[in-house]
Design a protein around this motif. Structure first.
Motif, mmCIF file in Angstrom:
data_model
loop_
_atom_site.group_PDB
_atom_site.id
_atom_site.type_symbol
_atom_site.label_atom_id
_atom_site.label_comp_id
_atom_site.label_asym_id
_atom_site.label_seq_id
_atom_site.Cartn_x
_atom_site.Cartn_y
_atom_site.Cartn_z
ATOM 1 N N GLN A 21 47.101 22.848 30.810
ATOM 2 C CA GLN A 21 46.100 23.890 30.619
ATOM 3 C C GLN A 21 46.700 25.274 30.856
ATOM 4 O O GLN A 21 46.463 26.207 30.083
ATOM 5 C CB GLN A 21 44.915 23.666 31.563
ATOM 6 C CG GLN A 21 43.810 24.707 31.407
ATOM 7 C CD GLN A 21 42.703 24.529 32.434
ATOM 8 O OE1 GLN A 21 42.802 23.724 33.364
ATOM 9 N NE2 GLN A 21 41.625 25.291 32.281
ATOM 10 N N TYR A 22 47.481 25.390 31.892
ATOM 11 C CA TYR A 22 48.084 26.681 32.229
ATOM 12 C C TYR A 22 49.055 27.126 31.141
ATOM 13 O O TYR A 22 49.045 28.286 30.713
ATOM 14 C CB TYR A 22 48.794 26.570 33.576
ATOM 15 C CG TYR A 22 49.418 27.859 34.061
ATOM 16 C CD1 TYR A 22 48.632 28.845 34.653
ATOM 17 C CD2 TYR A 22 50.793 28.093 33.939
ATOM 18 C CE1 TYR A 22 49.189 30.034 35.098
ATOM 19 C CE2 TYR A 22 51.358 29.280 34.378
ATOM 20 C CZ TYR A 22 50.549 30.244 34.961
ATOM 21 O OH TYR A 22 51.100 31.419 35.388
ATOM 22 N N ARG A 23 49.880 26.205 30.664
ATOM 23 C CA ARG A 23 50.866 26.544 29.644
ATOM 24 C C ARG A 23 50.204 26.915 28.323
ATOM 25 O O ARG A 23 50.757 27.693 27.542
ATOM 26 C CB ARG A 23 51.814 25.368 29.416
ATOM 27 C CG ARG A 23 52.694 25.025 30.611
ATOM 28 C CD ARG A 23 53.665 26.121 30.958
ATOM 29 N NE ARG A 23 54.590 26.420 29.870
ATOM 30 C CZ ARG A 23 55.410 27.455 29.846
ATOM 31 N NH1 ARG A 23 55.405 28.323 30.845
ATOM 32 N NH2 ARG A 23 56.237 27.644 28.832
ATOM 33 N N ASN A 24 49.011 26.359 28.076
ATOM 34 C CA ASN A 24 48.332 26.601 26.806
ATOM 35 C C ASN A 24 47.454 27.854 26.828
ATOM 36 O O ASN A 24 46.858 28.201 25.796
ATOM 37 C CB ASN A 24 47.474 25.391 26.422
ATOM 38 C CG ASN A 24 48.324 24.202 26.014
ATOM 39 O OD1 ASN A 24 49.431 24.371 25.511
ATOM 40 N ND2 ASN A 24 47.824 23.000 26.249
ATOM 41 N N ASP A 25 47.362 28.504 27.976
ATOM 42 C CA ASP A 25 46.572 29.730 28.073
ATOM 43 C C ASP A 25 47.510 30.927 27.931
ATOM 44 O O ASP A 25 48.211 31.293 28.879
ATOM 45 C CB ASP A 25 45.827 29.786 29.415
ATOM 46 C CG ASP A 25 44.753 30.861 29.431
ATOM 47 O OD1 ASP A 25 44.959 31.926 28.803
ATOM 48 O OD2 ASP A 25 43.713 30.656 30.083
ATOM 49 N N ALA A 26 47.529 31.528 26.752
ATOM 50 C CA ALA A 26 48.468 32.618 26.477
ATOM 51 C C ALA A 26 48.256 33.802 27.410
ATOM 52 O O ALA A 26 49.205 34.526 27.736
ATOM 53 C CB ALA A 26 48.329 33.065 25.017
ATOM 54 N N ARG A 27 47.033 34.004 27.883
ATOM 55 C CA ARG A 27 46.758 35.140 28.768
ATOM 56 C C ARG A 27 47.472 35.003 30.101
ATOM 57 O O ARG A 27 47.846 36.003 30.725
ATOM 58 C CB ARG A 27 45.258 35.275 29.004
ATOM 59 C CG ARG A 27 44.429 35.540 27.751
ATOM 60 C CD ARG A 27 42.951 35.404 28.082
ATOM 61 N NE ARG A 27 42.691 34.139 28.718
ATOM 62 C CZ ARG A 27 41.674 33.914 29.559
ATOM 63 N NH1 ARG A 27 40.843 34.885 29.872
ATOM 64 N NH2 ARG A 27 41.503 32.720 30.097
ATOM 65 N N ALA A 28 47.655 33.754 30.550
ATOM 66 C CA ALA A 28 48.289 33.534 31.847
ATOM 67 C C ALA A 28 49.726 34.054 31.860
ATOM 68 O O ALA A 28 50.212 34.536 32.889
ATOM 69 C CB ALA A 28 48.263 32.042 32.199
ATOM 70 N N LEU A 29 50.392 33.954 30.729
ATOM 71 C CA LEU A 29 51.802 34.349 30.667
ATOM 72 C C LEU A 29 51.984 35.859 30.574
ATOM 73 O O LEU A 29 53.091 36.356 30.834
ATOM 74 C CB LEU A 29 52.469 33.660 29.475
ATOM 75 C CG LEU A 29 52.445 32.127 29.510
ATOM 76 C CD1 LEU A 29 53.094 31.555 28.250
ATOM 77 C CD2 LEU A 29 53.142 31.590 30.756
ATOM 78 N N ILE A 30 50.917 36.579 30.203
ATOM 79 C CA ILE A 30 51.030 38.043 30.080
ATOM 80 C C ILE A 30 50.053 38.748 31.020
ATOM 81 O O ILE A 30 49.762 39.939 30.853
ATOM 82 C CB ILE A 30 50.781 38.498 28.628
ATOM 83 C CG1 ILE A 30 49.389 38.066 28.156
ATOM 84 C CG2 ILE A 30 51.865 37.956 27.697
ATOM 85 C CD1 ILE A 30 48.984 38.654 26.807
ATOM 86 N N TRP A 31 49.552 38.029 32.016
ATOM 87 C CA TRP A 31 48.556 38.565 32.943
ATOM 88 C C TRP A 31 49.087 39.827 33.634
ATOM 89 O O TRP A 31 50.193 39.838 34.171
ATOM 90 C CB TRP A 31 48.205 37.481 33.958
ATOM 91 C CG TRP A 31 47.193 37.868 34.991
ATOM 92 C CD1 TRP A 31 46.275 38.868 34.931
ATOM 93 C CD2 TRP A 31 46.999 37.221 36.244
ATOM 94 N NE1 TRP A 31 45.522 38.897 36.069
ATOM 95 C CE2 TRP A 31 45.934 37.903 36.899
ATOM 96 C CE3 TRP A 31 47.604 36.136 36.881
ATOM 97 C CZ2 TRP A 31 45.484 37.529 38.165
ATOM 98 C CZ3 TRP A 31 47.152 35.763 38.132
ATOM 99 C CH2 TRP A 31 46.104 36.445 38.770
#
Length: 392
Positions: free
Chosen positions: A282-292
């Protein structure tokens, strides 16, 4: 007195004492990794005045009335005792009439140790229903109001609706349902005193959005100000990122539990490894998490402990480049979790204290942070239903 000791402490200390009562009945509130300052800070920004132990909105009306009645003949400790007695009488009347949903003291009855006034006092001050910040025993006697003069104008301590002549005798009839006047007044108090919060925004809308969602970021907020949308996103991404840390912690606790050949909790390590792998995907698939924009988060907390900030940053940096499913066996992440728990809990660290392992019941803060959304949703729903009565 049956209230939590009303000493001359700071508001924050009093609030912490009240919320401690519910700590072990709220799985998501267990702060094993020392992130409570951020969790509570974000909750305060989103829902000022609301705590994990509040239940119904009408307590914001009932509590001031009990204290206004008590102040007619009493002050100080005697006033608190009189209000205490009336709160217990109201509790029994509500229970007898079947108004038990959200009733504080539903099981214990008159023997309840923590009364609604202790639970809602910070809210009463936050919304300026209680005009000045003061503990109950510092309230003064006001005397009985004369004909044509309501208690709201007669008592300088409170800014509230006029005290009905039928109170408290009519409480069992109305229960926790808000009248239109009560709902409008509570909404006004919250909107005026909580500008910029999600609480005030939702109450300012022409119609309340669907509140039947598990998490606050699932609300329909398309027209909300950007600052508020940013706050909601910070809460969502913090909750998502730190869920992984909590799950890895439970994997490690589960391993220690199984090494002691304890069996009350069935296969905890396998269970939490599976949950951690699902979280990782889930974390890897949330693009926002990587550019938060985490600097935006830290600007909200200028006084945060450097260790807390470093732990959060190290955790996120550690998982950002890992493949799905690798978190459970990464030595650096395990060391980070172990070190942080020991910093936070010392000798009571579950990863180093066998007694604490034996007391484990299978979950230690292993759910997503909700930032008091369940309590806020209940109170918002009460207000919304009261306002809807205008068209009934």
């Amino acid at each position: 007195m049956s209230l939590i000791a009303w000493l001359d402490t700071s508001d924050e200390e009093e609030r912490s004492m009240r919320e401690l009562v519910a700590l072990f009945s709220e799985p998501g509130t267990l702060d094993n990794l020392g992130i409570g300052q951020i969790r509570d800070g974000l909750a305060d920004m989103l829902f000022p005045g609301i705590s994990t132990v509040q239940t119904r909105a009408r307590y914001l009306v009932l509590i001031p009335w009990t204290f206004q009645r008590a102040a007619r003949r009493n002050s100080g400790v005697a006033l608190v005792k009189a209000a205490d007695r009336e709160q217990r009488e109201i509790l029994l009347a509500l229970r007898e009439a079947g108004h038990t949903q959200g009733l504080i003291g539903r099981v214990a009855g008159a023997a309840v140790r923590v009364l609604p006034s202790a639970i809602y006092w910070n809210a009463l001050q936050t919304y300026k229903i209680l005009r000045r910040e003061t503990p109950p025993q510092h309230l003064l006697q006001t005397g009985r109001s004369t004909a044509g003069e309501d208690d709201a104008s007669h008592s300088s301590s409170w800014s509230t609706l006029p005290l009905p002549e039928s109170f408290p005798d009519n409480v069992a009839v109305q229960g926790f349902d808000l009248s239109v006047a009560e709902a409008s007044w509570i909404r006004e108090r919250m909107v005026l005193t909580c500008e910029g919060s999600l609480l005030a925004y939702l109450l300012s809308l022409p119609a309340m959005p669907d509140l039947d969602v598990d998490y606050l970021w699932e609300l329909q907020l398309g027209e909300a100000p950007q600052d508020l949308l940013d706050l909601v996103e910070d809460a969502e991404l913090f909750s998502l990122a730190l869920l992984g840390a909590s799950l890895l912690y439970n994997v490690m606790v589960g391993e220690a539990y199984e090494r002691l050949e304890l069996t009350s909790v069935e296969n905890p390590t396998q269970w939490y490894r599976g949950e951690l792998e699902r979280w990782s995907a889930q974390y890897r698939n949330d693009a926002r998490a990587l550019i938060w924009d985490r600097p935006r988060l830290w600007r909200r907390f200028p006084n945060i402990s450097p260790r807390t900030r470093q732990f959060v940053e190290d955790w996120i940096a550690g998982v950002d480049n890992l493949p799905v499913g690798a978190c459970a066996d990464t030595a650096e992440l395990r060391k980070l979790i172990s070190k942080r728990e020991f910093q936070n809990k010392g000798a009571q660290s579950r990863l180093t204290n066998e007694k604490q392992i034996r007391l484990w019941q299978g979950a230690s803060g292993a759910s997503r942070l909700q930032f008091r959304w369940p309590q806020a949703a209940r109170i918002l729903d009460d207000i919304s239903e009261g306002l809807d009565n205008a068209g009934a």
